[in-house]
Design a protein around this motif. Structure first.
Motif, mmCIF file in Angstrom:
data_model
loop_
_atom_site.group_PDB
_atom_site.id
_atom_site.type_symbol
_atom_site.label_atom_id
_atom_site.label_comp_id
_atom_site.label_asym_id
_atom_site.label_seq_id
_atom_site.Cartn_x
_atom_site.Cartn_y
_atom_site.Cartn_z
ATOM 1 N N LEU A 1 3.825 -2.812 13.469
ATOM 2 C CA LEU A 1 3.888 -1.896 12.330
ATOM 3 C C LEU A 1 4.068 -2.707 11.051
ATOM 4 C CD1 LEU A 1 6.458 0.738 13.664
ATOM 5 C CD2 LEU A 1 3.977 0.922 13.711
ATOM 6 N N PRO A 2 3.493 -2.268 9.936
ATOM 7 C CA PRO A 2 3.786 -2.941 8.675
ATOM 8 C C PRO A 2 5.206 -2.593 8.217
ATOM 9 C CG PRO A 2 2.448 -1.014 8.262
ATOM 10 C CD PRO A 2 2.571 -1.138 9.760
ATOM 11 N N LYS A 3 5.805 -3.464 7.465
ATOM 12 C CA LYS A 3 7.163 -3.214 6.988
ATOM 13 C C LYS A 3 7.166 -2.152 5.904
ATOM 14 C CE LYS A 3 11.325 -5.580 5.358
ATOM 15 N NZ LYS A 3 11.949 -6.887 5.043
ATOM 16 N N LEU A 4 8.126 -1.222 6.015
ATOM 17 C CA LEU A 4 8.305 -0.208 4.989
ATOM 18 C C LEU A 4 9.115 -0.826 3.855
ATOM 19 C CD1 LEU A 4 8.150 2.699 3.908
ATOM 20 C CD2 LEU A 4 10.160 3.239 5.301
ATOM 21 N N ARG A 5 8.506 -0.932 2.677
ATOM 22 C CA ARG A 5 9.140 -1.605 1.541
ATOM 23 C C ARG A 5 9.926 -0.667 0.646
ATOM 24 N NH1 ARG A 5 9.555 -7.125 1.929
ATOM 25 N NH2 ARG A 5 7.728 -7.935 3.026
ATOM 26 N N LEU B 1 5.672 6.625 0.243
ATOM 27 C CA LEU B 1 6.167 5.494 1.020
ATOM 28 C C LEU B 1 5.275 4.302 0.730
ATOM 29 C CD1 LEU B 1 6.661 7.232 4.501
ATOM 30 C CD2 LEU B 1 8.404 6.846 2.740
ATOM 31 N N SER B 2 5.894 3.123 0.534
ATOM 32 C CA SER B 2 5.135 1.907 0.271
ATOM 33 C C SER B 2 5.362 0.912 1.408
ATOM 34 C CB SER B 2 5.559 1.276 -1.060
ATOM 35 O OG SER B 2 5.202 2.117 -2.143
ATOM 36 N N PHE B 3 4.259 0.389 1.946
ATOM 37 C CA PHE B 3 4.288 -0.531 3.068
ATOM 38 C C PHE B 3 3.620 -1.849 2.687
ATOM 39 C CE2 PHE B 3 3.914 3.784 4.676
ATOM 40 C CZ PHE B 3 4.893 3.852 5.652
ATOM 41 N N ASP B 4 3.921 -2.894 3.464
ATOM 42 C CA ASP B 4 3.149 -4.122 3.323
ATOM 43 C C ASP B 4 1.668 -3.805 3.505
ATOM 44 O OD1 ASP B 4 5.390 -5.630 2.944
ATOM 45 O OD2 ASP B 4 5.391 -6.556 4.931
ATOM 46 N N TYR B 5 0.848 -4.402 2.679
ATOM 47 C CA TYR B 5 -0.593 -4.192 2.781
ATOM 48 C C TYR B 5 -1.106 -4.775 4.099
ATOM 49 C CZ TYR B 5 -5.561 -4.262 1.697
ATOM 50 O OH TYR B 5 -6.913 -4.079 1.734
ATOM 51 N N VAL B 6 -1.974 -4.023 4.772
ATOM 52 C CA VAL B 6 -2.512 -4.432 6.067
ATOM 53 C C VAL B 6 -3.978 -4.817 5.905
ATOM 54 C CG1 VAL B 6 -3.020 -3.726 8.432
ATOM 55 C CG2 VAL B 6 -0.933 -2.910 7.300
ATOM 56 N N GLU B 7 -4.281 -6.060 6.240
ATOM 57 C CA GLU B 7 -5.679 -6.485 6.239
ATOM 58 C C GLU B 7 -6.285 -6.222 7.607
ATOM 59 O OE1 GLU B 7 -6.359 -10.416 4.890
ATOM 60 O OE2 GLU B 7 -5.221 -10.173 3.024
ATOM 61 N N GLY B 8 -7.574 -5.949 7.613
ATOM 62 C CA GLY B 8 -8.266 -5.702 8.872
ATOM 63 C C GLY B 8 -9.256 -4.576 8.722
ATOM 64 N N ARG B 9 -9.683 -4.044 9.844
ATOM 65 C CA ARG B 9 -10.677 -2.967 9.868
ATOM 66 C C ARG B 9 -10.318 -2.006 10.998
ATOM 67 N NH1 ARG B 9 -12.637 -4.170 14.442
ATOM 68 N NH2 ARG B 9 -13.068 -6.316 15.093
ATOM 69 N N ASP B 10 -11.004 -0.850 10.990
ATOM 70 C CA ASP B 10 -10.783 0.126 12.049
ATOM 71 C C ASP B 10 -11.128 -0.463 13.412
ATOM 72 O OD1 ASP B 10 -10.293 1.828 9.955
ATOM 73 O OD2 ASP B 10 -12.171 2.942 10.129
ATOM 74 N N ARG C 1 9.848 16.717 2.534
ATOM 75 C CA ARG C 1 10.199 16.781 3.951
ATOM 76 C C ARG C 1 9.187 16.000 4.802
ATOM 77 N NH1 ARG C 1 9.210 19.335 8.625
ATOM 78 N NH2 ARG C 1 10.990 19.735 10.012
ATOM 79 N N THR C 2 7.894 16.177 4.515
ATOM 80 C CA THR C 2 6.875 15.444 5.272
ATOM 81 C C THR C 2 7.015 13.946 5.058
ATOM 82 O OG1 THR C 2 5.347 17.308 5.029
ATOM 83 C CG2 THR C 2 4.383 15.197 5.649
ATOM 84 N N CYS C 3 7.337 13.564 3.829
ATOM 85 C CA CYS C 3 7.547 12.155 3.510
ATOM 86 C C CYS C 3 8.750 11.600 4.275
ATOM 87 C CB CYS C 3 7.735 12.004 2.002
ATOM 88 S SG CYS C 3 7.897 10.295 1.434
ATOM 89 N N GLN C 4 9.843 12.350 4.294
ATOM 90 C CA GLN C 4 11.040 11.912 5.002
ATOM 91 C C GLN C 4 10.796 11.780 6.501
ATOM 92 O OE1 GLN C 4 13.929 14.864 3.923
ATOM 93 N NE2 GLN C 4 14.015 14.220 1.777
ATOM 94 N N MET C 5 10.024 12.725 7.069
ATOM 95 C CA MET C 5 9.736 12.657 8.499
ATOM 96 C C MET C 5 8.871 11.451 8.833
ATOM 97 S SD MET C 5 11.462 14.853 10.034
ATOM 98 C CE MET C 5 10.726 14.501 11.616
ATOM 99 N N ALA C 6 7.877 11.141 7.984
ATOM 100 C CA ALA C 6 7.044 9.965 8.220
ATOM 101 C C ALA C 6 7.895 8.697 8.200
ATOM 102 C CB ALA C 6 5.933 9.888 7.177
ATOM 103 N N ALA C 7 8.837 8.618 7.271
ATOM 104 C CA ALA C 7 9.731 7.453 7.200
ATOM 105 C C ALA C 7 10.621 7.377 8.443
ATOM 106 C CB ALA C 7 10.583 7.524 5.937
ATOM 107 N N TRP D 1 0.864 -1.174 0.000
ATOM 108 C CA TRP D 1 0.000 0.000 0.000
ATOM 109 C C TRP D 1 0.900 1.223 0.000
ATOM 110 C CZ3 TRP D 1 -0.490 3.852 3.863
ATOM 111 C CH2 TRP D 1 -1.538 4.761 3.655
ATOM 112 N N THR D 2 0.598 2.202 -0.856
ATOM 113 C CA THR D 2 1.457 3.369 -1.020
ATOM 114 C C THR D 2 0.740 4.634 -0.573
ATOM 115 O OG1 THR D 2 2.639 2.357 -2.875
ATOM 116 C CG2 THR D 2 2.765 4.759 -2.679
#
Length: 262
Positions: A38-42, A49-58, A13-19, A5-6
């Protein structure tokens, strides 16, 4: 191949701070054996930023105690690992290139503005009282605020995954739990006081489960922080799934009396 999931950002700068937040949180959680993960940052790019897709619900109100217990273990670990050196009234250098904002500065002017312009429905606190509550945390032990609203916590069975890393600040213990309580009530409707009390109990048990036990968060203090979150979240009422006012049928009025009582 692992699904990803991307998330895209408007500036690098905001992207770098999130990473950087994700990396730091991953380090803090590495030794924890809780349902929180946490999901893995790929992949990291200047604007995404692209992460492992997370299944589930709120998250749902019935999961409040489960999440509160995992959150308590996380908060005590972060404090003992790193934030025992932090002061809530000063930014904290957590690692090279990562400064975590203090608790007081991002909130003091915001609550004053929201209360003085009349945009908060049925506030239980005046601007002076809200600012005093925020500033009173200056000498308290430091935990972390991760914006623990229910939409940032994906639940699959008993597994809880944090999926937003844009905003981190220092915070007193119980503050992030209060955000979860308020966001659940504003989304799903009033929570029973017993449900909130059960969540606070397991949160405090988690704080005590360490070589150097931390002081318990009182009901009065938790309710004080829910009032601050009520102020800060009020502008989103009617948006982002927030359909119910915090004071609509909640224990907020009773809670306000409790935490202001001598």
């Amino acid at each position: 191949m692992t699904s990803t999931w991307t998330k895209t950002y408007t500036d690098p700068r905001t992207c770098q701070m999130a990473a950087a937040h994700h990396r730091w949180l991953t380090e803090q959680m590495a030794s924890l054996s809780t349902p929180l993960r946490l999901p893995k940052l790929r992949r990291s790019a200047p604007f995404e930023l692209s992460f492992d897709y997370v299944e589930g619900r709120d998250a749902h109100p019935r999961e409040l105690p489960l999440i509160a217990e995992a959150m308590g273990h996380f908060h005590q670990a972060v404090h003992h690992n790193t934030l025992h050196q932090a002061s809530l009234d000063k930014p904290f250098i957590a690692s090279a290139g990562l400064s975590i904002p203090d608790f007081i500065t991002p909130r003091r002017d915001r609550v004053r503005t929201l209360l003085e312009n009349g945009s908060v429905p049925a506030p239980a606190l005046t601007a002076k009282q809200a600012i005093q509550a925020i500033e009173s945390a200056a000498g308290a032990p430091a935990a972390i605020y991760t914006d623990a609203n229910l939409r940032n916590l994906m639940v699959m069975g008993r597994q809880i995954t944090m999926v937003d890393y844009d905003c981190l600040t220092l915070a007193p213990f119980g503050y992030d739990l209060a955000k979860l309580v308020v966001s659940l009530a504003m989304t799903h409707g009033p929570l029973l006081p017993a449900t909130i009390a059960a969540a606070l109990t397991v949160y405090n048990h988690a704080l005590a489960a360490s070589p150097t036990p931390l002081s318990a968060v009182t009901w009065q203090k938790l309710m004080q922080w829910t009032e601050v979150h009520h102020i800060l979240t009020s502008p989103y009422l009617g948006r982002h799934g927030y359909r119910h006012g915090w004071h609509r049928g909640t224990p907020a009025h009773q809670a306000h009396e409790m935490w202001t009582a001598p």
